[in-house]
Scaffold this active site. Structure first.
Site, PDB file in Angstrom:
ATOM      1  N   TYR A   1      10.673  40.058 -15.666  1.00 20.79           N
ATOM      2  CA  TYR A   1       9.931  39.121 -14.807  1.00 20.79           C
ATOM      3  C   TYR A   1      10.575  37.732 -14.844  1.00 20.79           C
ATOM      4  O   TYR A   1      10.926  37.176 -13.799  1.00 20.79           O
ATOM      5  CB  TYR A   1       8.486  39.055 -15.299  1.00 20.79           C
ATOM      6  CG  TYR A   1       7.568  38.202 -14.459  1.00 20.79           C
ATOM      7  CD1 TYR A   1       7.142  38.632 -13.204  1.00 20.79           C
ATOM      8  CD2 TYR A   1       7.096  36.970 -14.920  1.00 20.79           C
ATOM      9  CE1 TYR A   1       6.273  37.857 -12.436  1.00 20.79           C
ATOM     10  CE2 TYR A   1       6.232  36.200 -14.166  1.00 20.79           C
ATOM     11  CZ  TYR A   1       5.817  36.643 -12.922  1.00 20.79           C
ATOM     12  OH  TYR A   1       4.960  35.876 -12.165  1.00 20.79           O
TER      13      TYR A   1
ATOM     14  N   GLY B   1      14.140  37.829 -13.604  1.00 22.17           N
ATOM     15  CA  GLY B   1      14.091  38.203 -12.176  1.00 22.17           C
ATOM     16  C   GLY B   1      13.717  37.001 -11.327  1.00 22.17           C
ATOM     17  O   GLY B   1      14.342  36.712 -10.299  1.00 22.17           O
TER      18      GLY B   1
ATOM     19  N   SER C   1      -9.209  37.210 -16.598  1.00 20.14           N
ATOM     20  CA  SER C   1      -9.906  38.419 -16.133  1.00 20.14           C
ATOM     21  C   SER C   1     -10.316  39.281 -17.335  1.00 20.14           C
ATOM     22  O   SER C   1     -11.424  39.819 -17.384  1.00 20.14           O
ATOM     23  CB  SER C   1      -9.037  39.208 -15.156  1.00 20.14           C
ATOM     24  OG  SER C   1      -7.718  39.298 -15.613  1.00 20.14           O
TER      25      SER C   1
ATOM     26  N   PRO D   1       4.443  32.581 -25.222  1.00 19.35           N
ATOM     27  CA  PRO D   1       4.630  31.132 -25.384  1.00 19.35           C
ATOM     28  C   PRO D   1       3.464  30.489 -26.146  1.00 19.35           C
ATOM     29  O   PRO D   1       2.320  30.867 -25.959  1.00 19.35           O
ATOM     30  CB  PRO D   1       4.681  30.602 -23.947  1.00 19.35           C
ATOM     31  CG  PRO D   1       4.816  31.788 -23.068  1.00 19.35           C
ATOM     32  CD  PRO D   1       4.313  32.972 -23.818  1.00 19.35           C
ATOM     33  N   ARG D   2       3.775  29.488 -27.000  1.00 24.18           N
ATOM     34  CA  ARG D   2       2.737  28.802 -27.795  1.00 24.18           C
ATOM     35  C   ARG D   2       1.922  27.835 -26.935  1.00 24.18           C
ATOM     36  O   ARG D   2       0.741  27.664 -27.125  1.00 24.18           O
ATOM     37  CB  ARG D   2       3.397  27.956 -28.916  1.00 24.18           C
ATOM     38  CG  ARG D   2       3.982  28.725 -30.038  1.00 24.18           C
ATOM     39  CD  ARG D   2       3.022  29.042 -31.173  1.00 24.18           C
ATOM     40  NE  ARG D   2       1.892  28.149 -31.334  1.00 24.18           N
ATOM     41  CZ  ARG D   2       0.656  28.560 -31.608  1.00 24.18           C
ATOM     42  NH1 ARG D   2       0.382  29.840 -31.698  1.00 24.18           N
ATOM     43  NH2 ARG D   2      -0.324  27.693 -31.778  1.00 24.18           N
ATOM     44  N   GLN D   3       2.627  27.163 -26.057  1.00 25.36           N
ATOM     45  CA  GLN D   3       1.986  26.126 -25.253  1.00 25.36           C
ATOM     46  C   GLN D   3       2.416  26.277 -23.808  1.00 25.36           C
ATOM     47  O   GLN D   3       3.557  26.615 -23.537  1.00 25.36           O
ATOM     48  CB  GLN D   3       2.469  24.743 -25.705  1.00 25.36           C
ATOM     49  CG  GLN D   3       1.806  24.220 -26.937  1.00 25.36           C
ATOM     50  CD  GLN D   3       2.263  22.811 -27.219  1.00 25.36           C
ATOM     51  OE1 GLN D   3       3.464  22.536 -27.226  1.00 25.36           O
ATOM     52  NE2 GLN D   3       1.346  21.906 -27.451  1.00 25.36           N
ATOM     53  N   ARG D   4       1.528  25.975 -22.912  1.00 24.13           N
ATOM     54  CA  ARG D   4       1.903  26.058 -21.502  1.00 24.13           C
ATOM     55  C   ARG D   4       1.036  25.057 -20.749  1.00 24.13           C
ATOM     56  O   ARG D   4      -0.184  25.115 -20.804  1.00 24.13           O
ATOM     57  CB  ARG D   4       1.609  27.487 -21.039  1.00 24.13           C
ATOM     58  CG  ARG D   4       1.981  27.890 -19.667  1.00 24.13           C
ATOM     59  CD  ARG D   4       3.358  27.594 -19.255  1.00 24.13           C
ATOM     60  NE  ARG D   4       4.468  28.234 -19.914  1.00 24.13           N
ATOM     61  CZ  ARG D   4       4.758  29.524 -19.881  1.00 24.13           C
ATOM     62  NH1 ARG D   4       4.005  30.361 -19.272  1.00 24.13           N
ATOM     63  NH2 ARG D   4       5.829  29.971 -20.465  1.00 24.13           N
TER      64      ARG D   4
HETATM   65  N1  LIG Z   1      -1.391  34.403 -10.439  1.00 20.04           N
HETATM   66  C1  LIG Z   1      -0.631  33.656 -11.183  1.00 20.04           C
HETATM   67  O1  LIG Z   1      -1.121  33.044 -12.134  1.00 20.04           O
HETATM   68  C2  LIG Z   1       0.835  33.494 -10.878  1.00 20.04           C
HETATM   69  C3  LIG Z   1       1.575  32.617 -11.701  1.00 20.04           C
HETATM   70  C4  LIG Z   1       2.921  32.456 -11.438  1.00 20.04           C
HETATM   71  C5  LIG Z   1       3.524  33.106 -10.397  1.00 20.04           C
HETATM   72  N2  LIG Z   1       2.780  33.934  -9.606  1.00 20.04           N
HETATM   73  C6  LIG Z   1       3.487  34.637  -8.538  1.00 20.04           C
HETATM   74  O2  LIG Z   1       2.694  34.698  -7.371  1.00 20.04           O
HETATM   75  C7  LIG Z   1       2.898  35.946  -6.726  1.00 20.04           C
HETATM   76  C8  LIG Z   1       1.576  36.638  -6.513  1.00 20.04           C
HETATM   77  O3  LIG Z   1       0.955  36.867  -7.763  1.00 20.04           O
HETATM   78  P1  LIG Z   1      -0.500  37.497  -7.904  1.00 20.04           P
HETATM   79  O4  LIG Z   1      -1.136  36.859  -9.062  1.00 20.04           O
HETATM   80  O5  LIG Z   1      -1.170  37.463  -6.607  1.00 20.04           O
HETATM   81  O6  LIG Z   1      -0.118  38.988  -8.339  1.00 20.04           O
HETATM   82  P2  LIG Z   1      -0.576  40.388  -7.721  1.00 20.04           P
HETATM   83  O7  LIG Z   1       0.008  41.426  -8.605  1.00 20.04           O
HETATM   84  O8  LIG Z   1      -2.041  40.386  -7.494  1.00 20.04           O
HETATM   85  O9  LIG Z   1       0.129  40.379  -6.307  1.00 20.04           O
HETATM   86  C9  LIG Z   1       1.435  40.817  -6.088  1.00 20.04           C
HETATM   87  C10 LIG Z   1       1.451  41.621  -4.805  1.00 20.04           C
HETATM   88  O10 LIG Z   1       2.801  42.021  -4.530  1.00 20.04           O
HETATM   89  C11 LIG Z   1       2.786  43.396  -4.171  1.00 20.04           C
HETATM   90  N3  LIG Z   1       4.101  43.963  -4.480  1.00 20.04           N
HETATM   91  C12 LIG Z   1       4.643  44.178  -5.717  1.00 20.04           C
HETATM   92  N4  LIG Z   1       5.870  44.707  -5.592  1.00 20.04           N
HETATM   93  C13 LIG Z   1       6.112  44.810  -4.256  1.00 20.04           C
HETATM   94  C14 LIG Z   1       7.207  45.280  -3.500  1.00 20.04           C
HETATM   95  N5  LIG Z   1       8.316  45.745  -4.095  1.00 20.04           N
HETATM   96  N6  LIG Z   1       7.105  45.280  -2.155  1.00 20.04           N
HETATM   97  C15 LIG Z   1       5.983  44.807  -1.535  1.00 20.04           C
HETATM   98  N7  LIG Z   1       4.924  44.344  -2.205  1.00 20.04           N
HETATM   99  C16 LIG Z   1       4.992  44.344  -3.554  1.00 20.04           C
HETATM  100  C17 LIG Z   1       1.662  44.011  -4.983  1.00 20.04           C
HETATM  101  O11 LIG Z   1       1.197  45.248  -4.488  1.00 20.04           O
HETATM  102  C18 LIG Z   1       0.612  42.902  -4.897  1.00 20.04           C
HETATM  103  O12 LIG Z   1      -0.186  43.032  -3.745  1.00 20.04           O
HETATM  104  C19 LIG Z   1       3.860  36.748  -7.591  1.00 20.04           C
HETATM  105  O13 LIG Z   1       5.154  36.611  -7.057  1.00 20.04           O
HETATM  106  C20 LIG Z   1       3.772  36.077  -8.934  1.00 20.04           C
HETATM  107  O14 LIG Z   1       4.966  36.190  -9.653  1.00 20.04           O
HETATM  108  C21 LIG Z   1       1.454  34.150  -9.844  1.00 20.04           C
END
Ligand SMILES: NC(=O)c1ccc[n+]([C@@H]2O[C@H](COP(=O)([O-])OP(=O)(O)OC[C@H]3O[C@@H](n4cnc5c(N)ncnc54)[C@H](O)[C@@H]3O)[C@@H](O)[C@H]2O)c1
Length: 312
Positions: A144, A147, A188, A273-276
C-alpha cells in the site's frame, strides 16, 4: 459537458464524493470492481439522472470520455490491502498508469487520493508535505505505502513530462458512515465492538496517537482542491489535526455508544506508526480549508449509521 469519473466510487469515500458531485449538478461515472466497495453504498444514486455505474477494474485500461478524474480506487484498510498485496500494488501503480493515460488522452484534470501512509513511521511530527517519509519497502504494509508512493511519482512525472493537469492529496485517517464494518480500521472496529457489547481491543498500550477527519470535511477539501488553479498541484495534506491517543478514542466511543464494553489490550501490528497527525498549514493557506466537524459529532453520526446497519 462531459461527466466526471470517480474510480473506487462505490467505496466509503467514493460514495460520498459521487453523492456530493451529483448534488452539485455534475454528471458522474462511478467505476468500481467491488473489491471493498458495495452497491449498497450508492443505492440511493442508482437510477438518478446524471449517475452511471460501471463495473471495471482500474488495472485494465479504460476508454471513456470524461473531463475530470478522481482516482480513489484502492483498498484502504490494512486487512483488505494485505489480503492480496500483489493486487494492491497493481491497483495503485497500474491503476495510476491507466487513469493517467486516460487523463492524457482526454486532457482531463486528474486528482489522486494519496495517503498519509507515504510518510510511513515518521521521525517528523506533525508531518508537513516536504517530509519524504520513512517507509519499510519490504514490510507487510509496503504494498500500500510504496504503491501509493509510486503512484505519486507517476503523477508528478506525467505532470512534468506530459504537462498533465494533476492534483495530489495526502489523506489522513478519515471516518464516517459507510465505512466497512469489518475492515479493521480503528474507528469502525471500536464502534462495532461497542454496539455489540464486545470488548474493545486496543493494540499496544493505546498511547499511540492518530488524528480523525470526518468524511464531509474531507470531501469538501477534495472538491475544493479539484477546483483550484492548475498551478496548485500538491501534494497537499488533508486531515484533522486534532490528535488523540487510541485509548482516548476507545473511551470516547464507549461513552457515546452508551455501552458496557470493557477495554482489552493486544499486540501492536508490525510497522504500526507511533504518531500520526497532519500538518494542514498548506491546505489552510492555499484553499482556506479546515475541518469543521468535532470528533464527538462525527462519532455520533457514525455510531448512528452502524446501529442501523448492524440491526438484525
Ligand atoms: N479512508 C481513509 O482514511 C483514507 C486515508 C488515506 C487514503 N485514502 C484513500 O482514499 C481512497 C478511498 O478509500 P476508502 O476509505 O474509501 O476505501 P474503500 O476500500 O472503501 O474504497 C476503495 C474502493 O476502490 C475499489 N477498488 C479497489 N480496487 C479496485 C480496482 N482495481 N478497480 C476498481 N475499483 C477498485 C473498491 O471496491 C472500493 O469501492 C483509497 O485510494 C485510499 O487509499 C483513504
Amino acid at each position: 459537458m462531459k461527466p466526471i469519473l470517480v474510480t473506487g466510487g462505490a467505496g466509503f469515500l467514493g460514495s460520498h464524493l459521487c453523492e456530493r458531485l451529483l448534488s452539485d449538478g455534475q454528471e458522474v461515472v462511478c467505476v468500481d470492481n467491488f473489491f471493498t466497495g458495495a452497491k449498497g453504498n450508492i443505492q440511493n444514486l442508482i437510477g438518478k439522472s446524471g449517475f452511471e455505474l460501471m463495473r471495471h477494474d482500474v488495472t485494465f485500461p479504460l476508454y471513456i470520455e470524461i473531463r475530470q478524474i478522481y482516482n480513489l480506487a484502492c483498498p484502504a484498510s490494512p486487512i483488505h490491502y494485505q489480503h492480496d498485496p500483489v493486487q494492491t500494488t497493481k491497483t495503485s501503480v497500474h491503476g495510476a498508469i491507466n487513469m493517467l493515460g486516460l487523463a492524457k488522452r482526454t486532457r482531463a484534470r486528474i486528482l489522486q487520493a494519496s495517503t498519509s501512509e507515504v510518510y510511513g513511521d515518521p521521525e517528523v511530527h506533525p508531518q508537513p508535505e516536504s517530509y519524504w517519509g520513512r517507509v519499510n519497502p519490504i514490510g507487510i504494509r509496503a504494498c500500500y505505502d510504496e504503491g501509493k508512493r509510486c503512484a505519486e511519482t507517476l503523477f508528478f512525472d506525467y505532470w512534468r513530462q506530459h504537462k498533465l493537469d494533476i492534483k495530489v492529496m495526502r489523506i489522513f485517517n478519515t471516518y464516517g458512515p459507510r465505512m466497512h464494518p469489518s475492515d479493521g480500521r480503528v474507528v469502525s472496529n471500536f464502534i462495532v465492538q461497542a454496539i455489540r457489547g464486545e470488548p474493545i481491543t486496543v493494540c499496544g498500550d493505546g498511547s499511540q496517537t492518530r488524528s480523525f477527519c470526518y468524511v464531509s470535511d474531507l470531501i469538501d477539501g477534495m472538491v475544493g482542491f479539484m477546483g483550484t488553479p492548475a498551478d496548485l498541484v500538491g501534494p497537499l495534506n488533508f486531515g484533522n489535526p486534532g490528535e488523540y491517543s487510541i485509548l482516548q478514542l476507545a473511551e470516547t466511543v464507549i461513552r457515546l455508544a452508551g455501552t458496557r464494553s470493557r477495554i482489552i489490550f493486544g499486540p501492536l501490528p508490525r510497522d504500526d506508526p507511533r504518531q500520526r497527525k497532519p500538518d494542514i498549514t498548506l491546505a489552510e493557506k492555499t484553499l482556506g480549508w479546515r475541518p469543521k466537524v468535532s470528533l464527538e459529532d462525527g462519532l455520533k453520526e457514525t455510531i448512528t449509521y452502524f446501529r442501523h446497519r448492524l440491526r438484525p
